[in-house]
Design a protein around this motif. Sequence first.
Motif, mmCIF file in Angstrom:
data_model
loop_
_atom_site.group_PDB
_atom_site.id
_atom_site.type_symbol
_atom_site.label_atom_id
_atom_site.label_comp_id
_atom_site.label_asym_id
_atom_site.label_seq_id
_atom_site.Cartn_x
_atom_site.Cartn_y
_atom_site.Cartn_z
ATOM 1 N N GLY A 96 30.516 22.097 45.126
ATOM 2 C CA GLY A 96 31.420 21.328 44.293
ATOM 3 C C GLY A 96 32.620 20.929 45.131
ATOM 4 N N PRO A 97 33.553 20.214 44.564
ATOM 5 C CA PRO A 97 34.764 19.827 45.291
ATOM 6 C C PRO A 97 35.658 21.059 45.500
ATOM 7 C CG PRO A 97 34.947 19.218 42.998
ATOM 8 C CD PRO A 97 33.541 19.716 43.188
ATOM 9 N N ALA A 98 36.650 20.920 46.347
ATOM 10 C CA ALA A 98 37.619 22.001 46.532
ATOM 11 C C ALA A 98 38.181 22.381 45.168
ATOM 12 C CB ALA A 98 38.727 21.557 47.478
ATOM 13 N N GLY A 99 38.197 23.678 44.881
ATOM 14 C CA GLY A 99 38.617 24.151 43.572
ATOM 15 C C GLY A 99 37.475 24.238 42.579
ATOM 16 N N GLY A 100 36.297 23.741 42.963
ATOM 17 C CA GLY A 100 35.116 23.781 42.091
ATOM 18 C C GLY A 100 34.237 24.978 42.401
ATOM 19 N N VAL A 101 32.944 24.835 42.159
ATOM 20 C CA VAL A 101 31.997 25.926 42.334
ATOM 21 C C VAL A 101 30.810 25.452 43.166
ATOM 22 C CG1 VAL A 101 30.438 27.515 41.133
ATOM 23 C CG2 VAL A 101 32.657 26.958 40.135
ATOM 24 N N ALA A 102 30.386 26.287 44.127
ATOM 25 C CA ALA A 102 29.157 26.056 44.887
ATOM 26 C C ALA A 102 28.073 26.937 44.272
ATOM 27 C CB ALA A 102 29.364 26.398 46.350
ATOM 28 N N THR A 103 26.836 26.420 44.197
ATOM 29 C CA THR A 103 25.770 27.125 43.487
ATOM 30 C C THR A 103 24.452 27.041 44.249
ATOM 31 O OG1 THR A 103 26.805 26.503 41.399
ATOM 32 C CG2 THR A 103 24.550 27.273 41.275
ATOM 33 N N ALA A 104 23.666 28.110 44.169
ATOM 34 C CA ALA A 104 22.294 28.113 44.673
ATOM 35 C C ALA A 104 21.393 28.667 43.585
ATOM 36 C CB ALA A 104 22.177 28.956 45.929
ATOM 37 N N SER A 105 20.175 28.144 43.502
ATOM 38 C CA SER A 105 19.237 28.540 42.466
ATOM 39 C C SER A 105 17.846 28.686 43.075
ATOM 40 C CB SER A 105 19.225 27.478 41.367
ATOM 41 O OG SER A 105 18.287 27.795 40.379
ATOM 42 N N LEU A 106 17.231 29.857 42.886
ATOM 43 C CA LEU A 106 15.906 30.149 43.441
ATOM 44 C C LEU A 106 14.887 30.238 42.327
ATOM 45 C CD1 LEU A 106 14.184 31.067 45.972
ATOM 46 C CD2 LEU A 106 14.542 33.376 45.069
ATOM 47 N N GLU A 107 13.821 29.455 42.436
ATOM 48 C CA GLU A 107 12.673 29.542 41.530
ATOM 49 C C GLU A 107 11.557 30.279 42.258
ATOM 50 O OE1 GLU A 107 12.305 28.520 38.417
ATOM 51 O OE2 GLU A 107 14.088 27.283 38.158
ATOM 52 N N ALA A 108 10.938 31.253 41.586
ATOM 53 C CA ALA A 108 9.829 32.020 42.165
ATOM 54 C C ALA A 108 8.959 32.529 41.015
ATOM 55 C CB ALA A 108 10.364 33.180 42.998
ATOM 56 N N PRO A 109 7.717 32.915 41.313
ATOM 57 C CA PRO A 109 6.839 33.413 40.247
ATOM 58 C C PRO A 109 7.400 34.683 39.594
ATOM 59 C CG PRO A 109 5.569 32.907 42.231
ATOM 60 C CD PRO A 109 7.022 32.821 42.604
ATOM 61 N N ALA A 110 7.086 34.872 38.321
ATOM 62 C CA ALA A 110 7.501 36.082 37.606
ATOM 63 C C ALA A 110 6.987 37.311 38.350
ATOM 64 C CB ALA A 110 6.966 36.057 36.182
ATOM 65 N N GLY A 111 7.818 38.340 38.422
ATOM 66 C CA GLY A 111 7.454 39.567 39.121
ATOM 67 C C GLY A 111 7.909 39.611 40.566
ATOM 68 N N THR A 112 8.467 38.503 41.062
ATOM 69 C CA THR A 112 8.943 38.435 42.440
ATOM 70 C C THR A 112 10.303 39.108 42.544
ATOM 71 O OG1 THR A 112 7.782 36.345 42.841
ATOM 72 C CG2 THR A 112 9.598 36.871 44.317
ATOM 73 N N LEU A 113 10.453 39.996 43.526
ATOM 74 C CA LEU A 113 11.747 40.579 43.848
ATOM 75 C C LEU A 113 12.409 39.647 44.852
ATOM 76 C CD1 LEU A 113 13.842 42.867 43.785
ATOM 77 C CD2 LEU A 113 12.547 43.965 45.623
ATOM 78 N N ALA A 114 13.628 39.200 44.563
ATOM 79 C CA ALA A 114 14.273 38.203 45.415
ATOM 80 C C ALA A 114 15.688 38.625 45.769
ATOM 81 C CB ALA A 114 14.306 36.853 44.705
ATOM 82 N N ALA A 115 16.068 38.376 47.025
ATOM 83 C CA ALA A 115 17.438 38.580 47.494
ATOM 84 C C ALA A 115 17.956 37.238 47.974
ATOM 85 C CB ALA A 115 17.477 39.593 48.624
ATOM 86 N N LEU A 116 19.045 36.778 47.407
ATOM 87 C CA LEU A 116 19.656 35.493 47.743
ATOM 88 C C LEU A 116 20.750 35.746 48.774
ATOM 89 C CD1 LEU A 116 19.605 32.496 46.990
ATOM 90 C CD2 LEU A 116 21.173 33.032 45.124
ATOM 91 N N LEU A 117 20.622 35.092 49.938
ATOM 92 C CA LEU A 117 21.583 35.281 51.025
ATOM 93 C C LEU A 117 22.369 34.007 51.275
ATOM 94 C CD1 LEU A 117 18.589 36.688 52.105
ATOM 95 C CD2 LEU A 117 20.351 37.871 53.363
ATOM 96 N N VAL A 118 23.617 34.159 51.687
ATOM 97 C CA VAL A 118 24.476 33.028 52.005
ATOM 98 C C VAL A 118 25.150 33.306 53.340
ATOM 99 C CG1 VAL A 118 26.441 33.953 50.688
ATOM 100 C CG2 VAL A 118 26.278 31.491 51.112
ATOM 101 N N GLY A 119 25.348 32.254 54.131
ATOM 102 C CA GLY A 119 25.980 32.403 55.442
ATOM 103 C C GLY A 119 26.128 31.058 56.128
ATOM 104 N N LEU A 120 26.202 31.100 57.438
ATOM 105 C CA LEU A 120 26.271 29.872 58.226
ATOM 106 C C LEU A 120 24.881 29.518 58.726
ATOM 107 C CD1 LEU A 120 29.498 30.645 60.310
ATOM 108 C CD2 LEU A 120 29.293 29.296 58.199
ATOM 109 N N PRO A 121 24.563 28.224 58.832
ATOM 110 C CA PRO A 121 23.237 27.848 59.321
ATOM 111 C C PRO A 121 23.084 28.167 60.798
ATOM 112 C CG PRO A 121 24.613 25.906 59.068
ATOM 113 C CD PRO A 121 25.402 27.063 58.533
ATOM 114 N N GLY A 122 21.860 28.448 61.185
ATOM 115 C CA GLY A 122 21.579 28.736 62.590
ATOM 116 C C GLY A 122 20.181 28.284 62.939
#
Length: 131
Positions: free
Chosen positions: A32-58
């Motif tokens: 989002g713009p400065a002062g707004g919100v940044a968002t990530a959303s992961l879709e996966a099959p039911a029963g999947t254990l998921a860890a969402l990570l954020v960082g710098l690209p490499g």
Amino acid sequence: PNTALVRVLQPAFSAAVTVVSETMPALLASTGPAGGVATASLEAPAGTLAALLVGLPGPPFAIPGFADPFWLQPGTSAVHAVKTISTGPLVGSYPVPNASWVRGVTVAWQAATFDPVTGLAMSNPAAYVHH
């Protein structure tokens, strides 16, 4: 323009080949713009254990046990959220600082998942530049 397929065998592969279809985890991210919100959303099959990570690209690199590469720069990523998918996506967000230094900063997200059927997988990476 038209395309004509000539001499295509039916089926296009041997009947001895077993076709397997797997649903891969899919990640979308936006800022989002400065002062707004940044968002990530992961879709996966039911029963999947998921860890969402954020960082710098490499550059992509391999992690033992995962067939897919990891795209976050080592030493810059953090686990943002963890969830066993039942209904709905795994969502992570953070407030975008309302500061001039944020403009031009690139942020990347990726998810590591474990599905009881397909095992370990990495999602696609998703990145954006704060504006």
